[in-house]
Every structure is written in structure tokens, then in C-alpha cells.
Design an enzyme around this catalytic site. Structure first.
Site, PDB file in Angstrom:
ATOM      1  NE  ARG A  70     -29.476  55.770   4.886  1.00 41.77           N
ATOM      2  CZ  ARG A  70     -30.685  55.242   5.097  1.00 41.77           C
ATOM      3  NH1 ARG A  70     -31.312  55.473   6.236  1.00 41.77           N
ATOM      4  NH2 ARG A  70     -31.252  54.472   4.187  1.00 41.77           N
TER       5      ARG A  70
ATOM      6  CE  LYS B 216     -14.073  51.208   8.517  1.00 45.30           C
ATOM      7  NZ  LYS B 216     -14.760  52.186   9.385  1.00 45.30           N
TER       8      LYS B 216
ATOM      9  CD  GLU C 289     -11.062  51.249  11.703  1.00 45.16           C
ATOM     10  OE1 GLU C 289     -11.663  51.177  10.614  1.00 45.16           O
ATOM     11  OE2 GLU C 289     -11.453  51.941  12.646  1.00 45.16           O
TER      12      GLU C 289
ATOM     13  CE  LYS D 239     -10.361  54.592  10.575  1.00 43.23           C
ATOM     14  NZ  LYS D 239     -11.392  55.217   9.746  1.00 43.23           N
TER      15      LYS D 239
HETATM   16  P1  13P Z   1     -14.123  57.262  14.345  1.00 42.88           P
HETATM   17  O1  13P Z   1     -13.091  58.272  13.906  1.00 42.88           O
HETATM   18  O2  13P Z   1     -15.456  57.886  14.708  1.00 42.88           O
HETATM   19  O3  13P Z   1     -13.590  56.320  15.370  1.00 42.88           O
HETATM   20  O4  13P Z   1     -14.479  56.408  13.073  1.00 42.88           O
HETATM   21  C1  13P Z   1     -13.477  55.985  12.256  1.00 42.88           C
HETATM   22  C2  13P Z   1     -13.845  54.710  11.635  1.00 42.88           C
HETATM   23  O5  13P Z   1     -13.825  54.582  10.439  1.00 42.88           O
HETATM   24  C3  13P Z   1     -14.223  53.605  12.516  1.00 42.88           C
HETATM   25  O6  13P Z   1     -14.254  52.424  11.793  1.00 42.88           O
END
Ligand code: 13P
Length: 341
Positions: A46, A137, A178, A220
């Protein structure tokens, strides 16, 4: 709370030509990505994977404004002992951190989830700030199916997002909010538009009630697209127009920027949709990318866990980052995609 600092970071995250690399896969999620390329999911692998991504030039310097990290990664050191956070900062990119603890079943609402992780979040925020994170996030997941989403799930998830955002700002960390409406179902684009509008309206009401300062946030969202299993797929132009329409109805002008998730779209679709929106233009926010899969699928495949493939992995990342950087200003084209690819 330092509003000036929050606002400055939020604008830097969505500056034209740049976007965010979502490299915050949990250990279980990166397992799925590594399984697909036959790589063992060890801490070293990782680290090696993320280190080569974070050291990729010119992608990092020119097109990646910030990187969302997972808890393990924000504490990890590169092979030469430099903290990965420093590697990111050396390119002028901003380190960020995923702080939610994932989506779990929502009691009373079969088939729906609530995102967990608010417990002890203020204390964790302080630690992440000290480790170098300047944004965070939290992902809420809203599914579409028969009778779903329910008001209960929309409300509970938007409330949790607002609680998280307020906690971030107390710690001088910019919250990426998000609310992801999934594209897994067989619904058409109109249904996605309806649900996305409902979720965003609810979200901004909750953010207001919880006293979140919108100038110090980044949204987002998902793009407005038909479900993957829908027989009625949509053109690039329709996705762009409907997405802009929903956002214009819901997102206050005070929000500095919008950084889309890719959500399972193909690499090229995610780029083409963002580009089409920026070609239309005329909206009050910067619109860019915060992609996980759509930025990483190609480099992961090219690398496939082999040290001798690092250069190929970096070339693939340079290409996707450049294509999305161009899309963030509406300057991408299929020809450029082909030439450079
Ligand atoms: P994806 O662009 O693969 O959807 O991932 C973005 C992300 O941070 C999901 O939480």
C-alpha cells in the site's frame, strides 16, 4: 475558527487546472483494487503504491491540488523515511484525510445506510491537523431503488454530514461534504436528478442549521447520470446540462467549489462530463474533479505491483491527471485524449 484560512484552502483545492486525488481507500477497499491486479494487500505494498503516485511529476505539481488520505497513509513514511504527507506538500499539494468510519445499515430502513464516525471526532481532528491535514472528507451514501431513498435516510445522512462539517471547521480543517447518490441501479437520469436535488436541498438546510460557514467548504457530489443498469443511457451533453441544472437549484453561490466523485463512471466518461460542464460554464463555482477510481484505475493496472512498472504507472497517472486538469477548464478533447494516450 479561522475563516480566512478555511476559505483560502477551499479555493486552493478547486483552483482552475487542478483537482483532488481521492486516495483514501480503506484497507478493505484497496484489497478489492489490489485483487483486480494480483497484488497482495500488505502495508508495504500500500505504501509503495501510494508513494509512486505521490511522487509522480508533473501530475502532482500541475494538476493535483490536494490528496485525500486514509488514516494509515497520513502516518506512513516513504521508503527513504520522508513522511508521505511531506512528499505531497513538496509538490505544492494539500494533504487531506477521510474521517468517516464507513456506511452501516440504518436501523428501521432496510437497504439503506448511515455513515458513522462522529464519536470523538473533535479530538481526532486535532490530531489530523497536527499530522498536516488541512481538509477532510465524509461520504454519505444514498441508494436509489423501489421506495428508496426514504426521507429518514436522506435526513439522517445530511444531518451527520453537517455535524461533521461543523466539527471540521472548529479545528480549522475544510470539510469536503460528499453526499453520493449511487449509480448502481436501473433508474433513469430523471430519477437521479430528482433524488440528487432532494439530497442537496436537505444538505444545505442542515449545513445552515448547524452553522457551517459555506465559504470554507467544498461540495463533492455525484454527477446526474442514469443508473448503470438503466436501458436508457444519456449523452455527455445531457449529463452536463442536468447536473448543472440541479446544482444551480441547490448550491449557494457562497460555496467556493464543486469537486465531483467519479462513482463508477469510466475514466473517459468522468473526464468528458466534467469538460462538457466547464465548456457550458456560466455558473458561480469552480468545478473540478475529486476522483478515486477514474484517476487510479489506469495507473494501478500499468503498475500491477511490479517495481519495474513504476514508470508505466506514473505515465498513466500523468496522462489521466492532465486530461482531468484540462477538463476542469473545459479544454479537453477526444483528440487530446488519443494523442497523449
Ligand atoms: P470515486 O471517484 O472512485 O467514486 O471515489 C471518490 C471518493 O472519494 C468516494 O468517496
Amino acid at each position: 475558527m479561522n475563516i480566512d484560512q478555511l476559505t483560502e484552502v477551499a479555493y486552493a483545492m478547486v483552483q482552475p487546472g487542478k483537482g483532488i486525488l481521492a486516495a483514501d481507500e480503506s484497507t478493505a477497499t484497496i484489497q478489492k483494487r489490489f485483487d483486480a491486479i494480483g497484488v497482495e494487500n500488505t502495508e508495504d505494498n500500500r505504501r509503495d503504491y501510494r508513494e509512486f503516485m505521490f511522487r509522480t511529476q508533473p501530475a502532482m505539481r500541475e494538476h493535483i491540488s490536494g490528496v485525500i488520505l486514509f488514516d494509515e497513509t497520513i502516518r506512513q513514511k516513504a521508503k527513504d523515511g520522508t513522511p508521505l504527507v511531506e512528499v505531497i506538500k513538496q509538490s505544492g499539494s494539500i494533504p487531506g484525510i477521510k474521517v468517516d468510519a464507513g456506511a452501516r445499515p440504518l436501523p428501521g430502513c432496510p437497504g439503506e445506510t448511515i455513515t458513522e464516525g462522529l464519536d470523538r471526532l473533535p479530538r481526532r481532528m486535532q490530531e489530523y491537523y497536527d499530522l498536516g491535514a488541512r481538509f477532510a472528507k465524509w461520504r454519505a451514501v444514498i441508494d436509489i431503488a423501489d421506495g428508496i431513498p426514504t426521507w429518514t435516510a436522506v435526513k439522517a445522512n445530511c444531518h451527520a454530514l453537517a455535524r461533521y462539517a461543523a466539527i471540521c471547521q472548529e479545528a480549522d480543517i475544510v470539510p469536503i461534504v460528499e453526499p453520493e447518490v449511487l449509480m448502481d441501479g436501473d433508474h433513469d437520469i430523471k430519477r437521479c436528478a430528482e433524488v440528487t436535488e432532494w439530497v442537496l436541498k436537505t444538505l444545505y438546510q442542515e449545513l445552515y442549521e448547524l452553522r457551517v460557514v459555506l465559504e470554507g467548504t467544498v461540495l463533492k457530489p455525484n454527477m446526474v447520470v442514469p443508473g448503470k443498469k438503466s436501458p436508457k443511457q444519456a449523452s455527455v451533453e445531457e449529463v452536463a446540462e442536468r447536473t448543472i441544472q440541479v446544482l444551480e437549484r441547490c448550491v449557494p453561490v457562497a460555496v467556493p467549489g464543486i469537486a465531483y466523485l467519479s462513482g463508477g463512471q469510466s475514466d473517459e466518461d468522468a473526464t468528458a462530463h466534467l469538460d462538457a460542464m466547464n465548456k457550458i460554464g456560466g455558473f458561480p463555482w469552480h468545478m473540478t474533479f475529486s476522483y478515486g477510481r477514474a484517476l487510479q484505475a489506469a495507473p494501478q493496472k500499468a503498475w500491477s505491483g511490479k517495481p519495474e512498472n513504476v514508470a508505466a504507472g506514473q505515465a498513466a497517472f500523468n496522462h489521466r491527471a492532465r486530461m482531468n486538469g484540462l477538463a476542469s477548464t473545459g479544454e479537453w478533447s477526444k483528440d487530446l485524449e488519443k494523442q497523449a494516450g
